[in-house]
Design a protein around this motif. Structure first.
Motif, short mmCIF file in Angstrom:
data_model
loop_
_atom_site.label_atom_id
_atom_site.label_comp_id
_atom_site.label_asym_id
_atom_site.label_seq_id
_atom_site.Cartn_x
_atom_site.Cartn_y
_atom_site.Cartn_z
N TYR A 66 0.95 -1.34 0.10
CA TYR A 66 0.07 0.14 0.14
C TYR A 66 0.73 1.28 -0.12
O TYR A 66 1.78 1.49 0.90
N ARG A 67 0.80 2.21 -0.84
CA ARG A 67 1.18 3.66 -0.80
C ARG A 67 0.05 4.70 -1.13
O ARG A 67 -0.95 4.54 -1.56
N ASP A 68 0.26 5.48 -0.14
CA ASP A 68 -0.76 6.66 0.05
C ASP A 68 -1.01 7.51 -1.36
O ASP A 68 0.14 7.76 -1.83
N GLU A 69 -2.10 7.70 -1.41
CA GLU A 69 -2.27 8.58 -2.78
C GLU A 69 -3.07 9.87 -2.20
O GLU A 69 -4.30 9.66 -1.74
N PRO A 70 -2.25 11.01 -2.29
CA PRO A 70 -2.94 12.25 -1.43
C PRO A 70 -3.99 12.87 -2.24
O PRO A 70 -4.22 12.61 -3.48
N GLU A 74 -8.62 21.17 -6.68
CA GLU A 74 -9.51 21.46 -8.09
C GLU A 74 -8.48 21.85 -9.18
O GLU A 74 -8.64 21.71 -10.32
N ASN A 75 -7.07 21.90 -8.71
CA ASN A 75 -6.15 22.22 -9.75
C ASN A 75 -5.09 21.03 -9.68
O ASN A 75 -3.93 21.25 -10.36
N ASN A 76 -5.81 19.81 -9.23
CA ASN A 76 -4.77 18.69 -9.38
C ASN A 76 -3.38 18.65 -8.42
O ASN A 76 -2.31 18.09 -8.77
N ARG A 77 -3.59 19.49 -7.58
CA ARG A 77 -2.38 19.77 -6.64
C ARG A 77 -2.73 18.91 -5.21
O ARG A 77 -3.91 18.98 -4.63
N LEU A 79 -3.28 18.30 -1.61
CA LEU A 79 -3.89 18.81 -0.37
C LEU A 79 -2.75 18.80 0.56
O LEU A 79 -2.14 17.53 0.95
N LEU A 80 -2.15 20.13 1.32
CA LEU A 80 -0.96 20.01 2.14
C LEU A 80 -1.41 19.96 3.70
O LEU A 80 -0.59 19.43 4.50
N ARG A 81 -2.67 20.31 3.77
CA ARG A 81 -3.06 20.12 5.19
C ARG A 81 -3.93 18.95 5.59
O ARG A 81 -5.14 19.06 5.24
N ARG A 82 -3.21 17.94 6.00
CA ARG A 82 -4.00 16.90 6.57
C ARG A 82 -3.04 15.91 7.49
O ARG A 82 -1.89 16.16 7.37
N SER A 83 -3.63 15.23 8.39
CA SER A 83 -3.09 14.44 9.24
C SER A 83 -2.93 13.04 8.70
O SER A 83 -3.84 12.69 7.84
N THR A 84 -1.57 12.63 9.01
CA THR A 84 -1.41 11.28 8.46
C THR A 84 -1.04 10.39 9.68
O THR A 84 -0.98 10.91 10.82
N ALA A 85 -0.75 9.07 9.49
CA ALA A 85 -0.43 8.22 10.56
C ALA A 85 0.91 8.71 11.16
O ALA A 85 1.09 8.58 12.32
N LEU A 86 1.74 9.08 10.29
CA LEU A 86 3.04 9.81 10.82
C LEU A 86 2.75 10.63 11.75
O LEU A 86 3.50 10.81 13.05
N HIS A 87 1.86 11.50 11.78
CA HIS A 87 1.41 12.66 12.86
C HIS A 87 0.91 11.89 14.22
O HIS A 87 1.42 12.51 15.04
N TYR A 88 0.05 11.06 14.08
CA TYR A 88 -0.48 10.45 15.17
C TYR A 88 0.73 9.75 15.84
O TYR A 88 0.57 9.59 17.25
N THR A 89 1.68 9.02 15.05
CA THR A 89 2.66 8.28 15.83
C THR A 89 3.60 9.24 16.61
O THR A 89 4.01 8.82 17.77
N ASN A 90 3.79 10.26 15.98
CA ASN A 90 4.64 11.24 16.77
C ASN A 90 3.79 11.68 18.07
O ASN A 90 4.90 11.65 19.09
N LYS A 91 2.64 11.77 18.19
CA LYS A 91 1.99 11.91 19.50
C LYS A 91 2.00 10.94 20.40
O LYS A 91 2.08 10.87 21.69
N LYS A 92 1.80 9.63 19.85
CA LYS A 92 1.92 8.44 20.91
C LYS A 92 3.24 7.95 20.99
O LYS A 92 3.33 7.03 21.79
#
Length: 106
Positions: A66-70, A74-77, A79-92
């Protein structure tokens, strides 16, 4: 199992992850293609909400290829503002082994 879960209900989702953990914690069989629309939830939710160790679930998803597909705007760029499992891992404070698998995916 995944078809019986109401994914928007936290309690059902958590029950699913506990059941999944029990299945995969000692998994030694070849992995199958887990491509389903909920596959992207597995790493993030297992790290974010499980009181169990997330490593077995995260590593199983990584071994499937599995590889994430962001998501794109609307301009096919991406999205830069989102939380991923990496963010949650850092917190835990998960181990470096989980982070390595997550970097493979993201």
């Amino acid at each position: 199992m995944r078809e019986a879960v109401h994914w928007e209900i936290d309690e059902e989702r958590l029950d699913f992850f506990h059941q999944l953990y029990s299945l995969v914690k000692d998994w030694s069989h070849p992995v199958v293609d887990l491509r389903a629309e909920e596959i992207d939830l597995l790493p993030a939710e297992s790290v974010r909400s499980l009181d169990l160790e997330a490593k077995p679930i995260v590593e199983l998803v990584d071994r499937t290829g599995y590889r994430d597909e962001p998501q794109l705007d609307e301009n096919n760029r991406p999205l830069l503002r989102r939380s991923t499992a990496l963010h949650y891992t850092n917190k835990k404070g998960e181990s470096i082994h989980v982070i390595d698998s997550l970097f493979n995916m993201y």
